[in-house]
Design a protein around this motif. Structure first.
Motif, PDB file in Angstrom:
ATOM      1  N   LEU A   1       0.857  -1.172   0.000  1.00  0.00           N
ATOM      2  CA  LEU A   1       0.000   0.000   0.000  1.00  0.00           C
ATOM      3  C   LEU A   1       0.900   1.231   0.000  1.00  0.00           C
ATOM      4  N   VAL A   2       0.762   2.041  -1.028  1.00  0.00           N
ATOM      5  CA  VAL A   2       1.532   3.273  -1.159  1.00  0.00           C
ATOM      6  C   VAL A   2       0.613   4.406  -0.718  1.00  0.00           C
ATOM      7  N   LEU A   3       0.933   5.016   0.419  1.00  0.00           N
ATOM      8  CA  LEU A   3       0.109   6.067   1.001  1.00  0.00           C
ATOM      9  C   LEU A   3       0.714   7.422   0.678  1.00  0.00           C
ATOM     10  N   ILE A   4      -0.094   8.304   0.133  1.00  0.00           N
ATOM     11  CA  ILE A   4       0.356   9.641  -0.255  1.00  0.00           C
ATOM     12  C   ILE A   4      -0.249  10.644   0.722  1.00  0.00           C
ATOM     13  N   TYR A   5       0.607  11.385   1.404  1.00  0.00           N
ATOM     14  CA  TYR A   5       0.150  12.362   2.379  1.00  0.00           C
ATOM     15  C   TYR A   5       0.318  13.765   1.821  1.00  0.00           C
TER      16      TYR A   5
ATOM     17  N   ALA B   1      -5.445  -1.159  -7.103  1.00  0.00           N
ATOM     18  CA  ALA B   1      -6.410  -0.075  -6.914  1.00  0.00           C
ATOM     19  C   ALA B   1      -5.663   1.220  -6.681  1.00  0.00           C
ATOM     20  N   SER B   2      -6.319   2.328  -6.993  1.00  0.00           N
ATOM     21  CA  SER B   2      -5.748   3.646  -6.753  1.00  0.00           C
ATOM     22  C   SER B   2      -6.897   4.636  -6.613  1.00  0.00           C
ATOM     23  N   GLU B   3      -6.837   5.467  -5.591  1.00  0.00           N
ATOM     24  CA  GLU B   3      -7.876   6.469  -5.377  1.00  0.00           C
ATOM     25  C   GLU B   3      -7.286   7.718  -4.749  1.00  0.00           C
ATOM     26  N   SER B   4      -7.904   8.840  -5.064  1.00  0.00           N
ATOM     27  CA  SER B   4      -7.627  10.096  -4.386  1.00  0.00           C
ATOM     28  C   SER B   4      -8.699  10.257  -3.316  1.00  0.00           C
ATOM     29  N   LEU B   5      -8.305  10.702  -2.147  1.00  0.00           N
ATOM     30  CA  LEU B   5      -9.255  10.857  -1.056  1.00  0.00           C
ATOM     31  C   LEU B   5      -9.733  12.300  -0.946  1.00  0.00           C
TER      32      LEU B   5
ATOM     33  N   LYS C   1       0.106  17.955  10.506  1.00  0.00           N
ATOM     34  CA  LYS C   1      -0.107  18.768   9.311  1.00  0.00           C
ATOM     35  C   LYS C   1      -0.422  17.905   8.100  1.00  0.00           C
ATOM     36  N   GLU C   2       0.228  16.735   7.994  1.00  0.00           N
ATOM     37  CA  GLU C   2       0.024  15.875   6.842  1.00  0.00           C
ATOM     38  C   GLU C   2      -1.197  14.992   7.058  1.00  0.00           C
ATOM     39  N   GLN C   3      -2.023  14.885   6.036  1.00  0.00           N
ATOM     40  CA  GLN C   3      -3.211  14.045   6.067  1.00  0.00           C
ATOM     41  C   GLN C   3      -3.163  13.117   4.859  1.00  0.00           C
ATOM     42  N   LEU C   4      -3.740  11.933   5.008  1.00  0.00           N
ATOM     43  CA  LEU C   4      -3.779  10.977   3.909  1.00  0.00           C
ATOM     44  C   LEU C   4      -4.577  11.567   2.753  1.00  0.00           C
ATOM     45  N   ALA C   5      -3.953  11.648   1.581  1.00  0.00           N
ATOM     46  CA  ALA C   5      -4.579  12.273   0.415  1.00  0.00           C
ATOM     47  C   ALA C   5      -4.989  11.252  -0.641  1.00  0.00           C
ATOM     48  N   GLY C   6      -4.322  10.114  -0.682  1.00  0.00           N
ATOM     49  CA  GLY C   6      -4.648   9.097  -1.675  1.00  0.00           C
ATOM     50  C   GLY C   6      -3.753   7.895  -1.513  1.00  0.00           C
ATOM     51  N   PHE C   7      -3.984   6.890  -2.354  1.00  0.00           N
ATOM     52  CA  PHE C   7      -3.209   5.664  -2.228  1.00  0.00           C
ATOM     53  C   PHE C   7      -3.150   4.902  -3.533  1.00  0.00           C
TER      54      PHE C   7
ATOM     55  N   PRO D   1       7.005  14.653  -5.148  1.00  0.00           N
ATOM     56  CA  PRO D   1       7.990  15.662  -4.742  1.00  0.00           C
ATOM     57  C   PRO D   1       7.461  16.691  -3.744  1.00  0.00           C
ATOM     58  N   PHE D   2       6.124  16.771  -3.600  1.00  0.00           N
ATOM     59  CA  PHE D   2       5.523  17.790  -2.740  1.00  0.00           C
ATOM     60  C   PHE D   2       4.847  17.200  -1.510  1.00  0.00           C
ATOM     61  N   SER D   3       5.051  15.901  -1.282  1.00  0.00           N
ATOM     62  CA  SER D   3       4.344  15.251  -0.186  1.00  0.00           C
ATOM     63  C   SER D   3       5.225  14.200   0.469  1.00  0.00           C
ATOM     64  N   ILE D   4       4.651  13.502   1.403  1.00  0.00           N
ATOM     65  CA  ILE D   4       5.316  12.370   2.031  1.00  0.00           C
ATOM     66  C   ILE D   4       4.643  11.119   1.498  1.00  0.00           C
ATOM     67  N   VAL D   5       5.423  10.137   1.088  1.00  0.00           N
ATOM     68  CA  VAL D   5       4.878   8.883   0.585  1.00  0.00           C
ATOM     69  C   VAL D   5       5.398   7.749   1.461  1.00  0.00           C
ATOM     70  N   GLU D   6       4.483   6.934   1.928  1.00  0.00           N
ATOM     71  CA  GLU D   6       4.813   5.802   2.775  1.00  0.00           C
ATOM     72  C   GLU D   6       4.436   4.526   2.030  1.00  0.00           C
ATOM     73  N   ILE D   7       5.291   3.522   2.093  1.00  0.00           N
ATOM     74  CA  ILE D   7       4.994   2.219   1.504  1.00  0.00           C
ATOM     75  C   ILE D   7       4.876   1.224   2.634  1.00  0.00           C
ATOM     76  N   ARG D   8       3.755   0.535   2.670  1.00  0.00           N
ATOM     77  CA  ARG D   8       3.536  -0.435   3.739  1.00  0.00           C
ATOM     78  C   ARG D   8       3.155  -1.785   3.134  1.00  0.00           C
ATOM     79  N   PRO D   9       3.884  -2.848   3.486  1.00  0.00           N
ATOM     80  CA  PRO D   9       3.496  -4.177   3.013  1.00  0.00           C
ATOM     81  C   PRO D   9       2.106  -4.545   3.541  1.00  0.00           C
ATOM     82  N   VAL D  10       1.340  -5.238   2.719  1.00  0.00           N
ATOM     83  CA  VAL D  10       0.015  -5.718   3.114  1.00  0.00           C
ATOM     84  C   VAL D  10       0.174  -7.126   3.662  1.00  0.00           C
TER      85      VAL D  10
END
Length: 122
Positions: A4-8, A47-51, A78-84, A106-115
């Motif tokens: 799961l690639v989380l975009i903040y 899957a991919s979605e913008s929140l 300050k950072e909130q989950l924006a999409g994945f 380049p403008f956010s924090i991206v986290e990768i989490r194994p499922v």
């Protein structure tokens, strides 16, 4: 393996997006379209979605037999989950290779989490 690639995002990055012209927004979305098509073609996209904005969030708590809801946002950050992106790729290294292709990275924090695979428990 699934990742799961989380975009903040944060309020500042949302303001930048809101300040763009419609043409600039279309150009930015073209990057997402290209990434979506490439990951679909490789079979790595699950899957991919913008929140929606965090202000549209509802938090649900179950306590005994009571269901309680609270309006959001909730995190005191300050950072909130924006999409994945939910990816099915060969390794964490491959998932890391994909992240620079995300236009917002380049403008956010991206986290990768194994499922976790809980299939063996079912």
């Amino acid at each position: 393996m699934k990742f799961l690639v989380l975009i903040y995002g944060n309020p500042e990055s949302r303001k930048v997006w809101d300040s763009l012209s419609d043409e600039q927004k279309r150009e930015g979305m073209a990057g997402y379209t290209a990434l979506h098509e490439a990951l679909s073609a490789s079979g790595e996209l699950v899957a991919s979605e913008s929140l929606d904005d965090p202000d549209a969030t509802v938090q649900v708590r179950i306590r005994g037999d009571q269901v309680m809801t609270t309006d959001g946002p909730f995190a005191e950050v300050k950072e909130q989950l924006a999409g994945f992106y939910l990816l099915d790729c060969e390794s964490m290294e491959r998932a890391v290779e994909i992240v620079p292709q995300i236009p917002e990275a380049p403008f956010s924090i991206v986290e990768i989490r194994p499922v976790r695979d809980l299939g063996a428990l079912m």
